[in-house]
Design an enzyme around this catalytic site. Structure first.
Site, mmCIF file in Angstrom:
data_model
loop_
_atom_site.group_PDB
_atom_site.id
_atom_site.type_symbol
_atom_site.label_atom_id
_atom_site.label_comp_id
_atom_site.label_asym_id
_atom_site.label_seq_id
_atom_site.Cartn_x
_atom_site.Cartn_y
_atom_site.Cartn_z
ATOM 1 N N TRP A 34 14.202 -3.251 15.243
ATOM 2 C CA TRP A 34 13.778 -4.390 16.067
ATOM 3 C C TRP A 34 13.233 -5.522 15.186
ATOM 4 C CZ3 TRP A 34 8.817 -6.337 16.056
ATOM 5 C CH2 TRP A 34 7.783 -5.508 15.568
ATOM 6 N N GLU A 77 -3.248 -7.797 11.357
ATOM 7 C CA GLU A 77 -1.877 -7.616 10.863
ATOM 8 C C GLU A 77 -1.479 -8.740 9.908
ATOM 9 O OE1 GLU A 77 -0.035 -5.053 11.379
ATOM 10 O OE2 GLU A 77 -0.613 -4.121 13.262
ATOM 11 N N GLU A 116 5.656 -3.817 8.413
ATOM 12 C CA GLU A 116 4.380 -4.296 8.957
ATOM 13 C C GLU A 116 4.397 -5.816 9.146
ATOM 14 O OE1 GLU A 116 1.410 -2.835 9.742
ATOM 15 O OE2 GLU A 116 2.000 -0.757 9.380
ATOM 16 N N HIS A 119 4.872 -7.290 12.596
ATOM 17 C CA HIS A 119 3.836 -7.172 13.619
ATOM 18 C C HIS A 119 3.061 -8.473 13.786
ATOM 19 C CE1 HIS A 119 3.724 -2.596 12.521
ATOM 20 N NE2 HIS A 119 4.895 -3.006 12.973
ATOM 21 N N GLU A 169 -3.857 3.807 9.680
ATOM 22 C CA GLU A 169 -2.618 3.645 10.440
ATOM 23 C C GLU A 169 -2.754 4.277 11.827
ATOM 24 O OE1 GLU A 169 0.102 1.961 9.709
ATOM 25 O OE2 GLU A 169 -0.339 1.446 7.643
ATOM 26 N N THR A 172 -4.976 1.956 13.943
ATOM 27 C CA THR A 172 -4.230 0.773 14.374
ATOM 28 C C THR A 172 -3.263 1.120 15.490
ATOM 29 O OG1 THR A 172 -4.376 -0.054 12.100
ATOM 30 C CG2 THR A 172 -2.833 -1.156 13.550
ATOM 31 N N ASP A 201 5.781 1.761 15.126
ATOM 32 C CA ASP A 201 5.841 1.587 13.668
ATOM 33 C C ASP A 201 4.618 2.212 13.009
ATOM 34 O OD1 ASP A 201 8.220 0.209 13.705
ATOM 35 O OD2 ASP A 201 7.374 -1.728 13.150
ATOM 36 N N GLU A 202 3.447 1.935 13.568
ATOM 37 C CA GLU A 202 2.206 2.462 12.979
ATOM 38 C C GLU A 202 2.219 3.982 12.970
ATOM 39 O OE1 GLU A 202 0.533 0.353 11.545
ATOM 40 O OE2 GLU A 202 0.403 -1.517 12.657
ATOM 41 N N HIS A 205 4.320 5.143 10.046
ATOM 42 C CA HIS A 205 3.620 4.906 8.782
ATOM 43 C C HIS A 205 2.459 5.887 8.607
ATOM 44 C CE1 HIS A 205 5.153 0.493 9.230
ATOM 45 N NE2 HIS A 205 6.108 1.348 8.941
#
Length: 327
Positions: A34, A77, A116, A119, A169, A172, A201-202, A205
């Site tokens: 994305w 971010e 990242e 974001h 991570e 977040t 995503d977080e 990670h």
């Protein structure tokens, strides 16, 4: 370099082939993943202004406190340059100092940063289009945060860095998930989708950093245990703690209070993260540790319960001065 740090650096170097082999397990394909534009009005189309008006209509229903928390998340971010700089300065993680190194740690640092970076881009554009944020004040806060630097208040040690990033991570991720839930409750399903996508995503990670440190625990359980204890005794300092400027005071405190009040990120979450990491790394199961590491193990196994008791006693602030919102 002292003996402990020297040992930790050597272990981190030794697991570099493992990191290199597994990078693709934790990063998305750039060609198919994305991008911020997937969630925003397409300004090349005539109907884009109708889409912006619809976005603004939905955004009007977001409570002020939730909007401030979203802005705080975005500011955090956007300070990504500071985080990558810190990572690359840690001994053993950027061998040779090259920014285009084929070293596994270097490749991970770039891939993580590249993901990242989306974001802050997405949240910044959403907030700009929403009309709810005083973007001038927000932009000054971002500049102040990057200008002030990043100080996680832990030793510049690769083990400690892995503990910190594993915790951060996950924290977040929780913050974005809970902000998304509140957006959904307010009727903005588009913002909810944005927050939950970023949280995805977080989560990847987080899984990467936890997995890398799990490998360290296999190689050096005593050192990894002591690093985990050291970071937790220091307390986790959030990345945006230095966001204040000369004319912008107590912004981080206000942002944190709102997150606590709205249930976006709380002391209870802090306790739950500790519990999760203790279980993920199977801290209780280690045997044959030296005396110092054994004491650290005992401390860590009891720590989440201690923070849970603190969370039960804490009261959310009743009155908070909001920041960053347009008049």
């Amino acid at each position: 370099m002292n003996a402990v740090l020297s040992n930790n650096v050597e272990v981190i170097r030794s697991i570099e082939p493992y990191v290199s082999e597994h990078i693709t397990d934790f990063l998305l394909d750039i060609e198919t993943c994305w991008q911020p534009t997937d969630f925003l009005p397409d300004m090349s189309k005539e109907e884009s202004f109708d889409e912006i008006r619809a976005l603004q209509t939905r955004a009007k229903n977001i409570p002020d406190e939730v909007m401030v928390s979203l802005i705080g998340n975005m500011i955090t971010e956007e300070a990504l340059p500071s985080y990558q700089t810190y990572f690359n300065l840690v001994d053993g993680l950027n061998e040779g100092g090259g920014q285009a190194s084929a070293n596994g740690w270097g490749r991970w640092s770039r891939g993580w940063t590249a993901e990242e970076n989306r974001h802050g881009d997405l949240l910044n554009k959403y907030l700009y289009l929403s009309g709810r944020a005083d973007m001038g004040a927000v932009e000054r806060t971002i500049q102040n945060l990057i200008n002030n630097g990043f100080d996680p208040q832990i030793d510049v040690d690769p083990y400690c860095t892995m503990v910190y990033t594993s915790f951060q991570e996950r924290a977040t991720k929780i913050s974005h998930v809970n902000t998304g839930k509140l957006a959904d409750k307010a009727g903005d399903v588009s913002l909810s989708r944005i927050c939950k996508t970023i949280a995805g995503d977080e989560a990847r990670h987080e899984r990467a950093y936890k997995t890398f440190l799990a490998k360290v625990f296999e190689v050096d359980p005593n050192g990894a245990m002591l690093a985990f204890e050291h970071v937790m005794r220091s307390n986790i300092v959030m990345p945006a703690v230095l966001m204040d400027g000369a004319k912008q005071e107590n912004l981080y405190v206000r942002y944190s209070q709102i997150a606590q009040k709205m249930g976006i990120y709380t002391t209870w979450d802090y306790a739950q993260i500790i519990d999760h990491l203790v279980k993920f790394w199977k801290i209780e199961s280690f045997t044959g540790l030296n005396s110092c590491a054994s004491k650290a193990q005992d401390y860590l196994c009891k720590l989440s319960a201690r923070y849970a008791r603190i969370a039960d006693r804490m009261k959310a602030p009743t009155e908070i001065n909001l920041a960053w919102l347009s008049v």
